[in-house]
Scaffold this motif. Structure first.
Motif, PDB file in Angstrom:
ATOM      1  N   CYS A 189       0.849  -1.189   0.000  1.00 51.28           N
ATOM      2  CA  CYS A 189       0.000   0.000   0.000  1.00 51.28           C
ATOM      3  C   CYS A 189       0.884   1.239   0.000  1.00 51.28           C
ATOM      4  CB  CYS A 189      -0.944   0.018   1.207  1.00 51.28           C
ATOM      5  SG  CYS A 189      -0.115   0.237   2.795  1.00 51.28           S
ATOM      6  N   ALA A 190       0.301   2.369  -0.398  1.00 51.97           N
ATOM      7  CA  ALA A 190       0.983   3.666  -0.383  1.00 51.97           C
ATOM      8  C   ALA A 190       0.071   4.667   0.306  1.00 51.97           C
ATOM      9  CB  ALA A 190       1.302   4.131  -1.801  1.00 51.97           C
ATOM     10  N   SER A 191       0.633   5.470   1.219  1.00 50.52           N
ATOM     11  CA  SER A 191      -0.193   6.335   2.052  1.00 50.52           C
ATOM     12  C   SER A 191       0.565   7.585   2.439  1.00 50.52           C
ATOM     13  CB  SER A 191      -0.601   5.562   3.317  1.00 50.52           C
ATOM     14  OG  SER A 191      -1.347   6.364   4.202  1.00 50.52           O
ATOM     15  N   LEU A 192      -0.160   8.690   2.595  1.00 50.96           N
ATOM     16  CA  LEU A 192       0.468   9.878   3.174  1.00 50.96           C
ATOM     17  C   LEU A 192       0.687   9.663   4.669  1.00 50.96           C
ATOM     18  CD1 LEU A 192      -0.326  13.571   2.390  1.00 50.96           C
ATOM     19  CD2 LEU A 192      -0.081  12.849   4.758  1.00 50.96           C
ATOM     20  N   GLU A 193      -0.278   9.072   5.352  1.00 48.99           N
ATOM     21  CA  GLU A 193      -0.196   8.854   6.796  1.00 48.99           C
ATOM     22  C   GLU A 193       0.164   7.395   7.098  1.00 48.99           C
ATOM     23  OE1 GLU A 193       0.025  11.371   8.437  1.00 48.99           O
ATOM     24  OE2 GLU A 193      -1.779  12.589   8.670  1.00 48.99           O
ATOM     25  N   SER A 194       1.212   7.183   7.866  1.00 48.57           N
ATOM     26  CA  SER A 194       1.649   5.818   8.171  1.00 48.57           C
ATOM     27  C   SER A 194       0.640   5.072   9.037  1.00 48.57           C
ATOM     28  CB  SER A 194       3.007   5.851   8.887  1.00 48.57           C
ATOM     29  OG  SER A 194       2.919   6.591  10.101  1.00 48.57           O
ATOM     30  N   PHE A 195      -0.027   5.772   9.965  1.00 47.86           N
ATOM     31  CA  PHE A 195      -0.971   5.082  10.847  1.00 47.86           C
ATOM     32  C   PHE A 195      -2.193   4.583  10.081  1.00 47.86           C
ATOM     33  CE2 PHE A 195      -2.539   9.447  10.939  1.00 47.86           C
ATOM     34  CZ  PHE A 195      -3.910   9.279  10.854  1.00 47.86           C
ATOM     35  N   ALA A 196      -2.421   5.112   8.871  1.00 47.33           N
ATOM     36  CA  ALA A 196      -3.598   4.724   8.104  1.00 47.33           C
ATOM     37  C   ALA A 196      -3.557   3.259   7.708  1.00 47.33           C
ATOM     38  CB  ALA A 196      -3.730   5.594   6.852  1.00 47.33           C
ATOM     39  N   PHE A 197      -2.368   2.675   7.564  1.00 41.63           N
ATOM     40  CA  PHE A 197      -2.301   1.267   7.178  1.00 41.63           C
ATOM     41  C   PHE A 197      -1.927   0.333   8.325  1.00 41.63           C
ATOM     42  CE2 PHE A 197       1.884   3.005   5.659  1.00 41.63           C
ATOM     43  CZ  PHE A 197       2.738   2.278   6.477  1.00 41.63           C
ATOM     44  N   GLN A 198      -1.457   0.871   9.426  1.00 43.70           N
ATOM     45  CA  GLN A 198      -1.046   0.002  10.532  1.00 43.70           C
ATOM     46  C   GLN A 198      -2.224  -0.771  11.115  1.00 43.70           C
ATOM     47  OE1 GLN A 198       0.905   2.836  13.061  1.00 43.70           O
ATOM     48  NE2 GLN A 198       2.804   2.824  11.866  1.00 43.70           N
ATOM     49  N   LYS A 199      -3.402  -0.136  11.197  1.00 45.40           N
ATOM     50  CA  LYS A 199      -4.580  -0.820  11.723  1.00 45.40           C
ATOM     51  C   LYS A 199      -5.150  -1.833  10.724  1.00 45.40           C
ATOM     52  CE  LYS A 199      -6.480   0.063  15.093  1.00 45.40           C
ATOM     53  NZ  LYS A 199      -6.392  -0.540  16.434  1.00 45.40           N
ATOM     54  N   LEU A 200      -4.634  -1.813   9.503  1.00 46.88           N
ATOM     55  CA  LEU A 200      -5.125  -2.714   8.462  1.00 46.88           C
ATOM     56  C   LEU A 200      -4.204  -3.916   8.263  1.00 46.88           C
ATOM     57  CD1 LEU A 200      -6.171   0.032   5.884  1.00 46.88           C
ATOM     58  CD2 LEU A 200      -7.687  -1.287   7.373  1.00 46.88           C
ATOM     59  N   GLY A 201      -3.192  -4.029   9.122  1.00 51.58           N
ATOM     60  CA  GLY A 201      -2.331  -5.197   9.057  1.00 51.58           C
ATOM     61  C   GLY A 201      -1.092  -5.044   8.194  1.00 51.58           C
ATOM     62  N   TYR A 202      -0.806  -3.812   7.737  1.00 52.77           N
ATOM     63  CA  TYR A 202       0.418  -3.558   6.985  1.00 52.77           C
ATOM     64  C   TYR A 202       1.508  -3.052   7.934  1.00 52.77           C
ATOM     65  CZ  TYR A 202      -2.640  -3.462   2.829  1.00 52.77           C
ATOM     66  OH  TYR A 202      -3.548  -3.759   1.840  1.00 52.77           O
ATOM     67  N   LYS A 203       2.745  -3.295   7.576  1.00 52.50           N
ATOM     68  CA  LYS A 203       3.891  -2.763   8.295  1.00 52.50           C
ATOM     69  C   LYS A 203       4.652  -1.802   7.384  1.00 52.50           C
ATOM     70  CE  LYS A 203       4.548  -6.838  11.245  1.00 52.50           C
ATOM     71  NZ  LYS A 203       5.497  -7.916  11.656  1.00 52.50           N
ATOM     72  N   THR A 204       5.337  -0.848   8.003  1.00 52.08           N
ATOM     73  CA  THR A 204       6.093   0.119   7.205  1.00 52.08           C
ATOM     74  C   THR A 204       7.204  -0.580   6.434  1.00 52.08           C
ATOM     75  OG1 THR A 204       5.623   1.912   8.760  1.00 52.08           O
ATOM     76  CG2 THR A 204       7.498   2.205   7.270  1.00 52.08           C
ATOM     77  N   TYR A 205       7.202  -0.388   5.130  1.00 54.61           N
ATOM     78  CA  TYR A 205       8.243  -0.956   4.264  1.00 54.61           C
ATOM     79  C   TYR A 205       9.329   0.080   3.989  1.00 54.61           C
ATOM     80  CZ  TYR A 205      10.402  -3.043   0.112  1.00 54.61           C
ATOM     81  OH  TYR A 205      11.297  -3.563  -0.791  1.00 54.61           O
ATOM     82  N   LYS A 206       8.918   1.294   3.603  1.00 55.56           N
ATOM     83  CA  LYS A 206       9.878   2.370   3.373  1.00 55.56           C
ATOM     84  C   LYS A 206       9.130   3.693   3.244  1.00 55.56           C
ATOM     85  CE  LYS A 206      11.741   2.996  -0.684  1.00 55.56           C
ATOM     86  NZ  LYS A 206      12.501   2.797  -1.932  1.00 55.56           N
ATOM     87  N   GLU A 207       9.834   4.779   3.503  1.00 53.21           N
ATOM     88  CA  GLU A 207       9.330   6.127   3.218  1.00 53.21           C
ATOM     89  C   GLU A 207      10.045   6.607   1.968  1.00 53.21           C
ATOM     90  OE1 GLU A 207       8.352  10.379   5.453  1.00 53.21           O
ATOM     91  OE2 GLU A 207       9.422   8.795   6.526  1.00 53.21           O
ATOM     92  N   LEU A 208       9.283   7.064   0.990  1.00 53.93           N
ATOM     93  CA  LEU A 208       9.895   7.492  -0.259  1.00 53.93           C
ATOM     94  C   LEU A 208      10.767   8.719  -0.046  1.00 53.93           C
ATOM     95  CD1 LEU A 208       7.097   7.082  -2.972  1.00 53.93           C
ATOM     96  CD2 LEU A 208       8.691   5.392  -2.046  1.00 53.93           C
ATOM     97  N   LYS A 209      11.862   8.777  -0.779  1.00 58.12           N
ATOM     98  CA  LYS A 209      12.725   9.943  -0.773  1.00 58.12           C
ATOM     99  C   LYS A 209      12.091  11.039  -1.622  1.00 58.12           C
ATOM    100  CE  LYS A 209      16.461   7.777  -2.253  1.00 58.12           C
ATOM    101  NZ  LYS A 209      16.083   6.356  -2.232  1.00 58.12           N
ATOM    102  N   PRO A 210      12.532  12.287  -1.488  1.00 61.02           N
ATOM    103  CA  PRO A 210      11.988  13.355  -2.329  1.00 61.02           C
ATOM    104  C   PRO A 210      12.125  12.992  -3.809  1.00 61.02           C
ATOM    105  CG  PRO A 210      13.337  14.280  -0.581  1.00 61.02           C
ATOM    106  CD  PRO A 210      13.515  12.799  -0.510  1.00 61.02           C
ATOM    107  N   GLY A 211      11.011  13.094  -4.534  1.00 62.22           N
ATOM    108  CA  GLY A 211      11.033  12.806  -5.964  1.00 62.22           C
ATOM    109  C   GLY A 211      11.074  11.336  -6.336  1.00 62.22           C
ATOM    110  N   GLU A 212      11.120  10.452  -5.366  1.00 63.92           N
ATOM    111  CA  GLU A 212      11.213   9.027  -5.677  1.00 63.92           C
ATOM    112  C   GLU A 212       9.902   8.521  -6.284  1.00 63.92           C
ATOM    113  OE1 GLU A 212      12.440   4.744  -3.591  1.00 63.92           O
ATOM    114  OE2 GLU A 212      12.398   6.584  -2.386  1.00 63.92           O
ATOM    115  N   ILE A 213      10.035   7.621  -7.258  1.00 63.33           N
ATOM    116  CA  ILE A 213       8.894   7.007  -7.923  1.00 63.33           C
ATOM    117  C   ILE A 213       9.016   5.495  -7.789  1.00 63.33           C
ATOM    118  CG2 ILE A 213       7.596   6.782 -10.081  1.00 63.33           C
ATOM    119  CD1 ILE A 213       9.027   9.336 -11.050  1.00 63.33           C
TER     120      ILE A 213
END
Length: 473
Positions: A189-213
């Motif tokens: 998943c991709a999200s602006l807010e990290s907590f938005a996916f934590q309650k859905l069973g996802y774990k943080t994989y990475k935070e995109l760098k500026p301009g990263e695609i």
């Protein structure tokens, strides 16, 4: 402003996107949208106004008809989105957050070249997602197209693209807004807010760098462009807009706000400005953690002299009319008389922009028997309307109370001395604070310094956007 959430999975993920998008409701109050894709139904889209009722209530019925292992959702304060685009790159859905300052110039350029048509809103303005899609179509692939669009755009654009096979996420080129990638055993998943996916069973994989695609499938997260080193994330995210448990660049909003309050208290103690009050109080909701930090450091008890009644109107800025917003804000304030009558109170608020609602809050406190009302702003005086996002954005900078006072004190020449007015230890700084305090009927007024704000965040100043306070790029 706005926010978005997207997911791609080995199972139907529409429910995940419904809840994930709903968790961005604090970032926008005008429009919501969802687009899903399935082989059976193709692209399905639902758009609703959320001006008078929350995202969740508007989209619950759509959940029964939408299906797909790919889905994106968006909360927007500007355009109806996501939109569905047909171009030489195929059919895809796109949603964007940020602001495009040169939209008219870019649209004219594209129209004159004969390369585009645009989805237009009832106001006559071009839908920003449509404009970004047209810019992307000038290149032969999504990666080059996104990079081209971000270079042409004056402003800030982060985006999600949903194709028939993948989900593409791109963070704005200097990272003023975050995008966090989460994953689980079934997808990403991709999200602006990290907590938005934590309650859905996802774990943080990475935070995109500026301009990263990146391009996401159910099994992979492929980097299409590695991004840039320069970071200029919006500092106001921590001060006000971010939800308390949000984490940006490794810094939790709630922790930053508590540190910020502590630093303000330390500064008042050091300079002999700590007032003799009965309680330290936070202006709900975002002022509360700043106030708790102030109370803990100062040793003054924390209290709640009024409570906001939120079941009917969860956000005071929900109505589009400023008159109605002010009225709703007033109706929501329910006093606790024992904590107001004959009491000297120090309030901490996240910021002071126009001062309208603060003036009414102070009057409300005096009407209910307060003896003194002191105020501490958890950030420096706002001097410039934001041109990179929709934060503190005004039709004119003369709507900002700090700029009004500076103009009345020195006219247009006063802009030359912005740094002095921001500093409470200078003669100009004291004059501005005294005048604003007089207008708002405050016993005393102090602002957090820019240095204190940066210290509370704990990131290098060069990585933070502070334009609304000092006007520096």
């Amino acid at each position: 402003m706005g926010g978005f959430f997207g997911a791609i999975s080995k199972r139907d993920c529409v429910t995940d996107v419904f809840f994930g998008t709903d968790y961005h409701s604090h970032l926008g109050t005008r429009r919501g949208g969802m687009t899903a894709y399935s082989e059976n139904k193709g692209f399905q889209r639902a758009l609703h106004s959320i001006e008078n009722s929350p995202f969740r209530t508007k989209f619950e019925k759509d959940m029964d008809s939408m299906e797909g292992k790919l889905c994106i959702g968006c909360i927007s304060d500007s355009d109806p989105q996501p939109i569905i685009v047909r171009s030489k790159l195929g059919i895809y859905a796109i949603c964007v957050i940020g602001i495009i300052n040169n939209a008219n110039e870019l649209s004219d350029e594209l129209l004159q070249s004969g390369n585009a048509n645009f989805e237009t809103m009832s106001s006559g303005k071009i839908n920003s997602s449509s404009l970004v899609g047209a810019l992307i179509a000038q290149k032969d692939n999504f990666t080059d197209g996104i990079r081209y669009a971000q270079e042409k755009i004056d402003g800030t654009v982060s985006l999600l693209i949903l194709t028939e096979n993948s989900l593409i996420a791109a963070r704005d080129k200097v990272g003023r807004l975050p995008i966090i990638i989460g994953n689980n055993d079934e997808g990403y998943c991709a999200s602006l807010e990290s907590f938005a996916f934590q309650k859905l069973g996802y774990k943080t994989y990475k935070e995109l760098k500026p301009g990263e695609i990146v391009e996401l499938t159910a099994d992979t997260c492929q980097v299409l462009f590695e991004g840039h080193k320069k970071l200029k994330i919006c500092t106001f995210l921590w001060t006000y807009y971010g939800y308390p448990n949000a984490v940006y660049e490794g810094v939790t909003v709630e922790m930053m706000r508590a540190r910020n309050g502590q630093i303000m208290a330390e500064n008042d103690i050091e300079k002999g400005r700590l007032p003799d009050v009965d309680y330290v109080c936070g202006v709900p909701e975002s002022g509360v953690p700043h106030a708790i930090g102030y109370a803990n450091r100062s040793g003054i008890p924390y209290g709640r002299p009024f409570i906001k009644y939120t079941p009917t109107w969860p956000r005071s800025f929900m109505p589009q009319s400023q008159k109605m917003r002010n009225h709703v804000a007033k109706m929501k304030q329910i006093p606790v008389h024992e904590l107001i009558e004959d009491k000297k109170l120090l309030f901490v608020d996240d910021s002071i922009v126009r001062g309208t609602q603060m003036r009414e809050t102070v009057e409300f406190l005096y009407e209910n028997g307060a003896k003194e009302v002191h105020m501490r702003s958890a950030c420096p005086p706002i001097m410039f309307g934001c041109k990179y996002l929709n934060f503190s954005r005004s039709n004119s900078e003369m709507e900002l109370i700090a700029r009004q006072v500076i103009f009345e004190l020195e006219g247009e020449e006063g802009v030359k001395y912005i740094d002095e007015y921001c500093d409470g230890d200078t003669e100009r700084g004291r004059k501005m604070r005294d005048e604003i305090a007089k207008r708002l009927k405050l016993t005393s007024l102090e602002y957090q310094s820019l240095r204190g704000t940066i210290e509370a965040v704990g990131k290098p100043e060069c990585e933070l956007c502070t334009y609304c306070w000092n006007g520096k790029e």
